[in-house]
Structure formats: C-alpha cells, structure tokens
Design a protein around this motif. Structure first.
Motif, short mmCIF file in Angstrom:
data_model
loop_
_atom_site.label_atom_id
_atom_site.label_comp_id
_atom_site.label_asym_id
_atom_site.label_seq_id
_atom_site.Cartn_x
_atom_site.Cartn_y
_atom_site.Cartn_z
N ASN A 192 -14.93 35.12 63.39
CA ASN A 192 -14.79 36.30 62.81
C ASN A 192 -14.54 36.16 61.12
OD1 ASN A 192 -14.18 39.13 62.46
ND2 ASN A 192 -11.96 38.84 62.71
N GLN A 193 -15.29 35.28 60.65
CA GLN A 193 -15.28 34.91 58.98
C GLN A 193 -16.47 35.69 58.56
OE1 GLN A 193 -12.99 32.64 57.37
NE2 GLN A 193 -11.61 32.66 59.14
N THR A 194 -16.27 35.89 57.29
CA THR A 194 -17.14 36.46 56.44
C THR A 194 -17.34 35.53 55.25
OG1 THR A 194 -17.07 38.78 56.98
CG2 THR A 194 -18.21 38.42 55.11
N PHE A 195 -18.67 35.06 54.78
CA PHE A 195 -19.05 34.25 53.69
C PHE A 195 -19.71 35.04 52.74
CE2 PHE A 195 -17.96 31.55 57.44
CZ PHE A 195 -17.26 30.65 56.70
N TRP A 196 -19.41 34.98 51.59
CA TRP A 196 -20.32 35.55 50.44
C TRP A 196 -20.82 34.63 49.57
CZ3 TRP A 196 -15.45 38.51 50.54
CH2 TRP A 196 -15.62 39.96 51.41
N ILE A 197 -21.96 34.66 49.38
CA ILE A 197 -22.57 33.21 48.63
C ILE A 197 -23.52 33.85 47.52
CG2 ILE A 197 -24.59 31.45 48.92
CD1 ILE A 197 -24.07 31.87 51.92
N LYS B 259 -9.85 35.59 56.20
CA LYS B 259 -11.39 35.94 56.88
C LYS B 259 -12.20 36.05 55.74
CE LYS B 259 -9.56 35.72 61.14
NZ LYS B 259 -9.92 34.61 62.12
N GLN B 260 -12.11 35.89 54.85
CA GLN B 260 -13.08 36.23 53.66
C GLN B 260 -13.26 34.91 52.85
OE1 GLN B 260 -11.30 39.56 51.87
NE2 GLN B 260 -12.76 40.90 53.08
N ASN B 261 -14.42 34.47 52.65
CA ASN B 261 -14.82 33.13 51.98
C ASN B 261 -15.79 33.56 50.95
OD1 ASN B 261 -13.33 31.12 54.01
ND2 ASN B 261 -14.38 32.69 55.04
N ILE B 262 -15.93 32.54 49.77
CA ILE B 262 -16.85 32.69 48.84
C ILE B 262 -17.29 31.14 48.75
CG2 ILE B 262 -17.57 32.80 46.52
CD1 ILE B 262 -15.13 35.27 46.25
N ILE B 263 -18.59 31.24 48.58
CA ILE B 263 -19.26 29.74 48.54
C ILE B 263 -20.26 29.85 46.99
CG2 ILE B 263 -20.91 28.14 49.42
CD1 ILE B 263 -20.09 28.89 52.03
N PHE B 264 -20.01 28.93 46.32
CA PHE B 264 -20.64 28.89 45.05
C PHE B 264 -21.28 27.43 44.67
CE2 PHE B 264 -16.72 27.77 43.86
CZ PHE B 264 -16.67 27.07 42.76
N GLY B 265 -22.08 27.36 43.79
CA GLY B 265 -22.47 25.93 43.31
C GLY B 265 -22.28 26.18 41.62
N HIS B 266 -23.17 25.74 40.87
CA HIS B 266 -23.25 25.79 39.59
C HIS B 266 -22.46 24.95 38.74
CE1 HIS B 266 -23.96 27.80 35.56
NE2 HIS B 266 -22.82 28.34 35.45
N TRP B 267 -21.02 24.70 39.14
CA TRP B 267 -20.15 24.19 38.16
C TRP B 267 -19.77 22.61 38.58
CZ3 TRP B 267 -15.26 27.37 36.92
CH2 TRP B 267 -14.67 26.88 35.79
N ASN C 147 -10.45 29.05 50.75
CA ASN C 147 -11.62 30.07 51.20
C ASN C 147 -12.63 30.16 49.94
OD1 ASN C 147 -9.51 31.41 50.20
ND2 ASN C 147 -9.85 33.31 51.31
N ILE C 148 -12.33 29.55 48.98
CA ILE C 148 -13.23 29.44 47.75
C ILE C 148 -13.89 28.12 47.66
CG2 ILE C 148 -13.89 30.27 45.53
CD1 ILE C 148 -11.74 32.34 45.29
N ILE C 149 -14.89 27.97 48.01
CA ILE C 149 -15.55 26.62 47.98
C ILE C 149 -16.83 26.20 47.08
CG2 ILE C 149 -16.66 25.02 49.76
CD1 ILE C 149 -15.47 27.31 51.93
N GLY C 150 -16.46 25.09 46.43
CA GLY C 150 -17.72 24.97 45.46
C GLY C 150 -18.45 23.87 46.19
N LEU C 151 -19.82 24.01 45.90
CA LEU C 151 -20.71 23.13 46.69
C LEU C 151 -21.60 22.28 45.55
CD1 LEU C 151 -22.14 25.05 49.64
CD2 LEU C 151 -20.38 23.37 49.57
N ASP C 152 -21.51 22.35 44.11
CA ASP C 152 -22.24 21.69 43.11
C ASP C 152 -21.46 20.33 43.29
OD1 ASP C 152 -23.61 20.43 41.23
OD2 ASP C 152 -23.53 22.20 39.83
N THR C 153 -21.79 19.36 43.70
CA THR C 153 -21.09 17.83 43.16
C THR C 153 -21.88 17.08 42.60
OG1 THR C 153 -21.57 17.41 45.72
CG2 THR C 153 -19.26 18.29 45.32
#
Length: 268
Positions: free
Chosen positions: A114-119, A219-227, A238-244
C-alpha cells in the motif's frame, strides 16, 4: 514481479550490467525505471540507450537534464565529444524516439505494501501537488511530441526562478523542466537557486526535500537522482536519493520498491 528504480547511470554501462546481475533483473517479469540522466560524461551512453530500446516492454524512466541535452544535440545537429558514439550511431533515431516518449514524472503504486512512489529526476517542489506534477509532466511531453525543435532550443536558462501558474509558452515549459530536472535548493517562496550545487545550503535556501517532507504521509515516497554531492543522503525515510556519483568514481544505486531494499555497485 519487482519494480527497480536506478539512479543516474550517465553512460556507465558496465556498472549497469553488474547492477542488473546483482538484482537478478528479469526483463520478462520485472520493471526497470531510470531516475533520469541515462547519458553523458560516461563512455558508454550508446550502450545504455541500446539496452533501453531492446527492452522497451520492461524499461522506462523519467527525463533528466542530460537527457534533454542529448535530445537538443540530436534535433539541432550539434556535436559533443562525450556523446559522440550516440550521435554517430545508426540507431540514433530509435534512441531519440524512445527518449521523447519519456515523462518527467512517474507514479507507481505497490499494492502489497500500500505504498505509493513518485519518481522524477530532481524531485518534487512543495509548491506543487501531485495533480500539478502529473499535469505539468504531460504539458512537456505534449510539447516534445508537437514542437520538439523549438522547445529544445528554448528550454535553457535559469529564469523564471519561481513558479507561477500564469506562466505561458516556453517560459512556462522551461520552468517546469527546471523544477523537474535541475532543482536542488528552494527558497521559502519556492524559488529556484540553480547555481547552488554543493551539499551545504546557503542563507535563505534549503534542500528542496526538507520542505516537501511535511506534505507526505508514511505511505507516500519520492525517489529522485540528480544530486551526486549529497550521495543519496536525505535523512528522510520516504524521500530517497539514488544519485551516488557512479560517473565520478563512486557507486551506481538501485532500489526495489516492494521492500525498499537498496542495491549498489562500485565504479569498475
């Protein structure tokens, strides 16, 4: 079936291959979503795009600023040393067509948790709600479909610095793209500070996610890169950065949405 989101690849195909092997990605049943900036700086952008067009049914993503730059080069027949192999590829039209169909915003709902992810590539500003984000992403997609040559000529620049619903034309589209693909710091009024890129804030501006977090529930999550300079660290569950910073010699990162498990591969 699993959903995996991968951070900024930027042409690091060898690391992408290793990461896909580590997560045991199955293109027959799994879904792979790129968080933007598939290309540029790394040496194998053409191989990354080749992988994408060969796996269209299981691979998608959001556009990043470097992806927009490649589209500009293609449309306006410009050259760039870093993207030479892409620009000279026999499959360039296929790369272009695939990229032009990508949105700037994706919503994925995982029923089991029941999780929502916004990318989106750079994140989501607190001044927009989710319906705004969906609408604005569609506006840019429509412009890419109908008027890509002029759009890609007019999206460059740091102004307007602040979103206004009354913006029109290329100013409006440029501002939408800047929030979705270049945002790092925002002022209290939601204004962009695009020339500030370090992990340390400047007086009057704070990390965009520190403002956005208060509008999310558990239940709401944001996923991003860039930084890359923050190395994915937001200190918000629930705010997850993926640019490593793989292209800078660090790691390529993916997250599995079903359980939020993180997978990483060191630069090879």
């Amino acid at each position: 079936m699993a959903h995996y989101v991968v951070g900024d690849v930027q042409g690091c195909f060898k690391e992408l291959e290793a990461l896909l092997k580590k997560i045991k990605f199955n293109q027959e049943i799994d879904q792979l979503i790129f968080a933007g900036d598939l290309v540029n700086r790394g040496k194998d952008s053409h191989k990354v795009l080749e992988f994408c067009i060969n796996n269209k049914k299981s691979v998608t993503g959001v556009l990043g600023n470097h992806d927009f730059y490649l589209l500009y080069l293609i449309e306006h027949q410009k050259k760039d040393k870093s993207l030479k192999k892409v620009l000279e590829s026999k499959n360039i039209k296929d790369y272009q067509a695939w990229l032009k169909k990508l949105p700037l915003f994706i919503e994925i709902k995982i029923k089991e948790s029941n999780q929502t992810f916004w990318i989106s590539h750079a994140g989501l500003p607190f001044i927009w709600n989710i319906n705004d984000a969906k609408k604005f992403s569609k506006e840019v997609q429509q412009a890419l479909k109908n008027d890509s040559f002029k759009l890609l000529k007019n999206i460059w620049g740091d102004t307007p610095k602040k979103w206004n619903n009354n913006l029109k034309g290329y100013k409006r589209l440029r501002t939408i793209i800047n929030y979705f693909t270049r945002m790092r710091y925002l002022g209290k009024d939601g204004s962009l500070k695009l020339d500030l890129k370090s992990k340390n804030a400047k007086k009057g501006y704070i990390h965009w996610f520190k403002q956005t977090k208060k509008y999310l529930n558990e239940k709401q999550n944001i996923i991003f890169g860039h930084w890359a300079s923050i190395n994915g660290n937001t200190n918000i569950d629930n705010i997850i950065g993926l640019d490593t910073g793989c292209v800078w010699g660090n790691k390529l990162t993916a997250i599995r949405l079903e359980d939020k498990k993180i997978f990483q591969i060191k630069k090879q």
